[in-house]
Design a protein around this motif. Structure first.
Motif: not given
Ligand SMILES: C[S@@+](CC[C@H](N)C(=O)[O-])C[C@H]1O[C@@H](n2cnc3c(N)ncnc32)[C@H](O)[C@@H]1O
Length: 292
Positions: A162-166, A172-173, A177, A181, A274
């Motif tokens: 979730e953190r990687m896709a936030a 989670s960001y 992330t 990304q 964030e």
């Protein structure tokens, strides 16, 4: 794939473990997949076909490796645990397109392995049920090394996926992330329950798909500087951007220059890290970098 001849069934897995008197090492993140439907899903999402090569990290007793051998042209798998090498030679003995490398993935020269095993024009995909204790170092190593791979499809801990896709303003960001990304388009493709592993882990899992970008989505003067500034901006999540940057630049850039630079790029220093998107971080990093 429901056929019992495949490794990923509870019965066959137990048989193999008993035959070799194999005991799991928790310290190596050993949770083996015993569910053929989950494997089918991983293969379906991974973009694997007979034209493609596959790199696997941590083959275990070969449940995923076997499916990669069936669906891909060739598989190279890195396994750190020497006890598993004779097991893999046995379980994957019928496949002549699998190569096992007994190395720590964090130490391995993956670029050289790819060059030695796959033609330059062949798409290569990383596919793995990762050892969770080193998910982040493995993915950051593979991404920062800018390897010639098309995609990475990995089973990891749900919260980390979730953190990687936030996106921004999500709890989670964070710096992870943006690092992920910057190099890839990231998407969580499926959540996976604990019951599909032996032994069951304490955490929930997800399959994360990362597709390498042709080029980063933002222009950055110096990547190392950019990633360091992002990390500093999240150093204390509850602090304002200005306060995090003041601590980070202490002794090198004074408060007035920090305020002026924030103002020059139109970013309010009372915001939190964030809330900034990747483009804002790139603009900010470039502005500070150009101060010299
Ligand atoms: C979660 S298990 C996955 C096993 C198998 N792929 C499956 O799905 O059943 C993780 C595997 O990674 C291996 N491993 C742990 N640390 C490693 C490292 N640093 N380099 C390479 N393999 C590692 C473990 O020994 C284990 O086989």
């Amino acid at each position: 794939m429901t056929n019992n001849k495949y490794i990923a069934t509870p019965t066959r897995t137990k048989e193999i473990l008993n035959k070799y008197k194999f005991t799991f090492k928790k310290s190596l993140g050993q949770n083996f997949l015993i569910d053929s439907n989950v494997l089918e899903n991983i293969i379906a999402h991974a973009g694997i076909d007979k034209q493609a090569g596959a790199i696997e990290i941590g083959p275990g007793i070969g449940a995923l490796t076997e499916q990669l051998a069936i669906h891909a042209d060739k598989v190279v798998a890195f396994e750190i645990d020497q006890r598993l090498i004779p097991v893999l030679q046995d379980t994957l003995g019928d496949y002549d397109n699998v190569q096992i490398v007994n190395e720590d993935i964090l130490e391995a020269d993956v670029a050289e392995t790819i060059a030695a095993n796959f033609p330059k024009t062949q798409p290569v995909h990383v596919v793995a049920n990762l050892p969770y204790y080193i998910t982040t170092p493995i993915l950051l190593k593979l991404l920062h090394e800018d390897l010639p791979v098309t995609s990475l499809t990995v089973m990891i801990q749900k919260e980390v996926a979730e953190r990687m896709a936030a996106g921004p303003n999500n709890k989670s960001y964070g710096s992870l992330t943006i690092a992920v990304q910057y190099y890839t388009e990231a998407a969580v493709v499926m959540d996976v329950p604990k019951q599909v592993f032996m032994p069951q882990p304490n955490v929930d899992s997800s399959i994360l798909r990362l597709v390498k970008r042709d080029k980063p989505p933002v222009e950055v003067d110096n990547e190392k500087y950019f990633f360091a500034l992002i990390k500093a901006s999240f150093a204390q999540r509850r602090k304002t951007l200005r306060n995090n940057l003041t601590s980070y630049f202490k002794g090198t850039i004074d408060k007035d220059a920090i305020n002026q630079t924030l103002e020059s790029v139109g970013i309010d220093g009372t915001r939190r890290g964030e809330s900034l998107d990747m483009q804002e971080f790139a603009t900010l990093a470039n502005a500070f970098y150009r101060l010299g």
